[in-house]
Design a protein around this motif. Sequence first.
Motif, mmCIF file in Angstrom:
data_model
loop_
_atom_site.group_PDB
_atom_site.id
_atom_site.type_symbol
_atom_site.label_atom_id
_atom_site.label_comp_id
_atom_site.label_asym_id
_atom_site.label_seq_id
_atom_site.Cartn_x
_atom_site.Cartn_y
_atom_site.Cartn_z
ATOM 1 N N ARG A 286 0.801 -1.212 0.000
ATOM 2 C CA ARG A 286 0.000 0.000 0.000
ATOM 3 C C ARG A 286 0.839 1.269 0.000
ATOM 4 N N TYR A 287 1.522 1.538 1.084
ATOM 5 C CA TYR A 287 2.134 2.845 1.249
ATOM 6 C C TYR A 287 3.660 2.792 1.231
ATOM 7 N N ALA A 288 4.249 3.635 0.392
ATOM 8 C CA ALA A 288 5.678 3.886 0.509
ATOM 9 C C ALA A 288 5.874 4.881 1.644
ATOM 10 N N LEU A 289 7.098 5.044 2.070
ATOM 11 C CA LEU A 289 7.388 5.871 3.243
ATOM 12 C C LEU A 289 6.930 7.315 3.040
ATOM 13 N N ALA A 290 7.193 7.893 1.881
ATOM 14 C CA ALA A 290 6.815 9.289 1.638
ATOM 15 C C ALA A 290 5.306 9.476 1.678
ATOM 16 N N ASP A 291 4.569 8.522 1.097
ATOM 17 C CA ASP A 291 3.108 8.616 1.120
ATOM 18 C C ASP A 291 2.582 8.520 2.551
ATOM 19 N N LEU A 292 3.149 7.615 3.311
ATOM 20 C CA LEU A 292 2.716 7.436 4.691
ATOM 21 C C LEU A 292 2.967 8.708 5.502
ATOM 22 N N LEU A 293 4.135 9.317 5.312
ATOM 23 C CA LEU A 293 4.480 10.536 6.029
ATOM 24 C C LEU A 293 3.533 11.670 5.652
ATOM 25 N N ALA A 294 3.208 11.767 4.365
ATOM 26 C CA ALA A 294 2.288 12.819 3.916
ATOM 27 C C ALA A 294 0.913 12.657 4.560
ATOM 28 N N GLU A 295 0.432 11.433 4.655
ATOM 29 C CA GLU A 295 -0.884 11.215 5.257
ATOM 30 C C GLU A 295 -0.856 11.457 6.760
ATOM 31 N N ILE A 296 0.264 11.180 7.409
ATOM 32 C CA ILE A 296 0.394 11.481 8.839
ATOM 33 C C ILE A 296 0.293 12.990 9.063
ATOM 34 N N LEU A 297 0.986 13.756 8.230
ATOM 35 C CA LEU A 297 0.936 15.207 8.365
ATOM 36 C C LEU A 297 -0.473 15.734 8.118
ATOM 37 N N ASP A 298 -1.144 15.181 7.101
ATOM 38 C CA ASP A 298 -2.528 15.591 6.837
ATOM 39 C C ASP A 298 -3.435 15.232 8.016
ATOM 40 N N GLY A 299 -3.251 14.010 8.529
ATOM 41 C CA GLY A 299 -4.074 13.577 9.647
ATOM 42 C C GLY A 299 -3.825 14.392 10.909
ATOM 43 N N THR A 300 -2.567 14.752 11.140
ATOM 44 C CA THR A 300 -2.247 15.569 12.317
ATOM 45 C C THR A 300 -2.841 16.964 12.186
ATOM 46 N N TYR A 301 -2.772 17.518 10.982
ATOM 47 C CA TYR A 301 -3.353 18.847 10.759
ATOM 48 C C TYR A 301 -4.872 18.819 10.976
ATOM 49 N N ALA A 302 -5.510 17.713 10.562
ATOM 50 C CA ALA A 302 -6.959 17.600 10.753
ATOM 51 C C ALA A 302 -7.341 17.486 12.219
ATOM 52 N N LEU A 303 -6.409 17.138 13.092
ATOM 53 C CA LEU A 303 -6.677 17.023 14.529
ATOM 54 C C LEU A 303 -6.560 18.355 15.268
ATOM 55 N N ARG A 304 -6.125 19.412 14.611
ATOM 56 C CA ARG A 304 -5.873 20.681 15.294
ATOM 57 C C ARG A 304 -7.097 21.216 16.052
ATOM 58 N N PRO A 305 -8.331 21.046 15.538
ATOM 59 C CA PRO A 305 -9.479 21.571 16.307
ATOM 60 C C PRO A 305 -9.607 20.956 17.703
ATOM 61 N N TRP A 306 -9.075 19.768 17.911
ATOM 62 C CA TRP A 306 -9.211 19.096 19.208
ATOM 63 C C TRP A 306 -7.934 19.164 20.057
#
Length: 400
Positions: A286-306
């Motif tokens: 499924r995920y290469a390292l760069a893709d995984l890192l990009a999704e982590i950053l997106d997911g972390t940014y989406a958590l900012r409201p909480w």
Amino acid sequence: MLETVLTTVNLMIFAVCLTVGLAKAAAARSDRDTTLRITASVLLCAAVVYLLSAPAAYRIVGTAADSPSLPSLLVNIAILVCVGHAHALTLLWHPRSRTPEALRRSVLLWAPMYAAAIIAMTVLFWAADLSGPARPLSFATSYAHVPAACAMELVYLTALVAGILATVRQCRGPDGVIALPGRPGLEGSLRLFALAVALDLGYVACTGAAVLVASQGNHTWDFLAAVGSSASSTSALVASYGLAKPALMARAAERADHAKLLTLWQTVTPRSGQVPGGTPVTWWNRYALADLLAEILDGTYALRPWMTPAVADTVKDLAEAQPDAVYLDVKSLQDAAVIRHACQLRDRALRLGLPTPKAPSGPGEATPPTLERARQVRIAAHLFHPLVDEALARVPQERT
């Protein structure tokens, strides 16, 4: 029996060198890196050496060319070209030798030497008029009594010594590639590479002594040629490992980081861990390292409201109370705790259908792109640290 074993071993090594060389060549088409191109080329040349050194292939090529001993000339040329490649790599690795002016001087100095040696070897081989049977394992000593053939071997060994000494000199010494402070991670690989090239001096010494003695009609030292061939084969294997070691280490580090980051990705992504069809997310499917890192950053940014600073403050207070506080990575502990707490609040909001809070204003974490992977790996490593668990247990009580 010996020829059968050598043929099998050489063909196996040939297959490995050819496969890796073609992979490097394919990568070089898009990368355009000179070092990568030379590495691909030297692996393909090594593949030629091992193919033609296999006794069965040696005889087939010699018969097809109507020159039984032609593969010996081709092997010698290929080995000399491999040493030339090694020489070029050390020039490109050295920050002072790789400048355009320095490279131009080196090419003007050394390219004629290699070219002259190859031309002289070719002329001497055809002048020798070797019409005798193929001697894949003992060509150098079997035909040492032929003056032109003996001269060809001496030209080859002399050029080899010159190239080896120049290459090892580039690696060793106070100003050598190994001593340069900008390459601490490559020091082990460079030492292996220098050792591999130096091993070829053993090949030269053994083969040269055997040829000179055999040229006088004395074949009691012929066994030295076999010893020299063993040194050369060992050199090729050590050099290949030295060149491949940085890539192998980098891939191992990527695999280890991927395993750590996968846990963080599963934490920040709602209902994560599965791709469509129910196949678990892994390094391969499924995920290469760069893709995984990009999704982590997106997911972390989406958590900012909480996200709330109270968790980070609690972690800091707990860390300062620890006897080993000086050894703790407090920043990573804080980030891990904030993420886990935000995930708990987000999951609760999604479960109860609560509205998304307003995200905090201001910029997020400012980390240079080259350092982001290391930062996220540190956060992932501290995600389930006891201090993080304790902080999460305290924060809801304090907020209540």
